[in-house]
Design an enzyme around this catalytic site. Structure first.
Site, short mmCIF file in Angstrom:
data_model
loop_
_atom_site.label_atom_id
_atom_site.label_comp_id
_atom_site.label_asym_id
_atom_site.label_seq_id
_atom_site.Cartn_x
_atom_site.Cartn_y
_atom_site.Cartn_z
N CYS A 114 3.98 61.95 -0.16
CA CYS A 114 3.92 61.26 -1.46
C CYS A 114 3.75 59.75 -1.32
CB CYS A 114 5.17 61.58 -2.28
SG CYS A 114 5.31 63.32 -2.65
N HIS A 247 5.12 56.13 -7.96
CA HIS A 247 4.84 57.53 -7.64
C HIS A 247 5.49 58.39 -8.72
CE1 HIS A 247 4.55 61.36 -5.82
NE2 HIS A 247 5.83 61.44 -5.49
N ASN A 277 3.93 66.15 -10.19
CA ASN A 277 3.91 65.37 -8.95
C ASN A 277 2.67 65.77 -8.15
OD1 ASN A 277 4.32 64.27 -6.43
ND2 ASN A 277 6.47 64.89 -6.27
#
Ligand code: UT7
Length: 320
Positions: A114, A247, A277
């Protein structure tokens, strides 16, 4: 004024198919209410059969190159940040390079899950500042739907597929551009967020496994630290920030960082509700949205931050 990596353009791509929380609730023991309350996620995009990470990456890169108004012959470097490459090797970035029509330059993948986009931005920025590269395309692209255990409600509701990209160019004596990047990792927590397969361990692709609550606690702590580090390195304060583009893992984490910075929620870019996500793709997707809809404007100060498996975490401060 130093040589800086200026963002010339942004691009995005999302697969057509949308999977809502309601649809997921027909497959695993979950509810729309639980997912929205705990994460802020309402839906996610899922790649079609035969649609690969390189396809998503290519579409986002083409969008960014068009927005930048440059020719592919001007590109020296392509980096794809991904944890879900088309194949174990070669790098997905080489396929993107070829399909973009590039006949020169170099391309490779960056793997920091990520945090991948922030890592890739840091790598590209250093190539540019060293003078080795003039123009770079930095892409975050993922097909996490392919590594999810669709019977595990603790993880399968959280992720989505997508890609985002930016075009960077080195400009002398520029006030605009990447002011700094700060990258960190600590392998001590390898097992809190990982994929239980791989070419060297099991010979299988494996599925994503996460101890969500523990990751949450680390994320809040690490992101607060790295934001502080970025600001103090530039002798700036939270009041100087125009946009936080975090993020997109969980709305509660995003709100927590925004609050800590004292930022009005209207200056925090949120896409997690619609994209879920998307790992390395989440920041460039959010950037592209906020630039194309006119929120982020030239001259404004933009702070990116991310945290992911490894653990890895990092930030980038950009004068747009
Ligand atoms: O992108 C990389 C970084 N990743 C992150 O930052 C993710 C960080 N973690 C999180 O975002 C959150 O921890 C989650 C969203 C993953 C989970 O939220 P939580 O508030 O930490 O919930 P929990 O894991 O503590 O679970 C609470 C309860 C449990 O039931 P019991 O034990 O209290 O009876 C879970 O079994 O919720 C249950 N649960 C679910 N219920 C309905 C877990 N998943 C689900 C689900 N639907 N999908």
């Amino acid at each position: 004024m130093p040589l800086r990596s200026v963002v010339l353009g942004c691009g995005a791509y999302l697969p057509r198919r949308i999977v809502t929380n309601e649809e997921l609730a027909t497959r695993v023991d979950t509810t729309d209410e639980w997912i929205v309350q705990r994460t802020g996620i309402k839906q996610r995009h899922v790649a079609a059969e035969g649609e690969f990470t390189s396809d998503l990456a290519l579409a986002a890169a083409r969008d960014a190159v068009a927005h930048a108004g440059i020719g592919v012959d001007e590109i020296d470097l392509v980096i794809v940040a991904t944890a879900t490459p088309d194949n174990t090797f070669p790098a997905t970035a080489t396929r993107v390079q070829h399909k973009l029509g590039m006949a020169r330059g170099f391309a490779f993948d960056v793997q920091a899950v990520c945090s991948g986009f922030v890592y890739a931005l840091g790598v590209a920025d250093n190539f540019i500042k060293s003078g080795q590269v003039k123009t770079a395309v930095v892409i975050g692209a993922e097909t996490f739907s392919r590594i999810l255990d669709w019977t595990d409600r603790q993880t399968c509701v959280l992720f989505g597929d997508g890609a985002g990209a930016v075009v960077l160019r080195g400009e002398e004596a520029s006030e605009r551009g990447i002011l700094s990047t700060h990258l960190h990792s600590d392998g001590d927590n390898y097992d809190l967020l990982y994929v239980d397969g791989g070419p060297s361990s099991t010979g299988t692709v494996g599925h994503l496994r996460m101890e969500g609550r523990k990751v949450f606690v680390h994320a809040v702590q690490r992101l607060a630290e790295v934001v502080e580090e970025a600001l103090s390195a530039q002798q700036l304060t939270a009041r100087d920030i125009d946009w936080l583009v975090p993020h997109q893992a969980n709305k509660r984490i995003i709100d927590g960082v925004g609050k800590k910075l004292g930022l009005d929620a209207a200056h925090v870019v949120v896409t997690v509700d619609r994209h879920a996500n998307t790992s390395a793709a989440s920041i460039p997707l959010a950037l592209a949205e906020a630039v194309h809809d006119g929120r982020i404007k030239r001259g404004e100060l933009v702070l990116l931050e991310a945290m992911g498996g490894g653990f890895t975490w990092g930030s980038a401060l950009i004068r747009w």
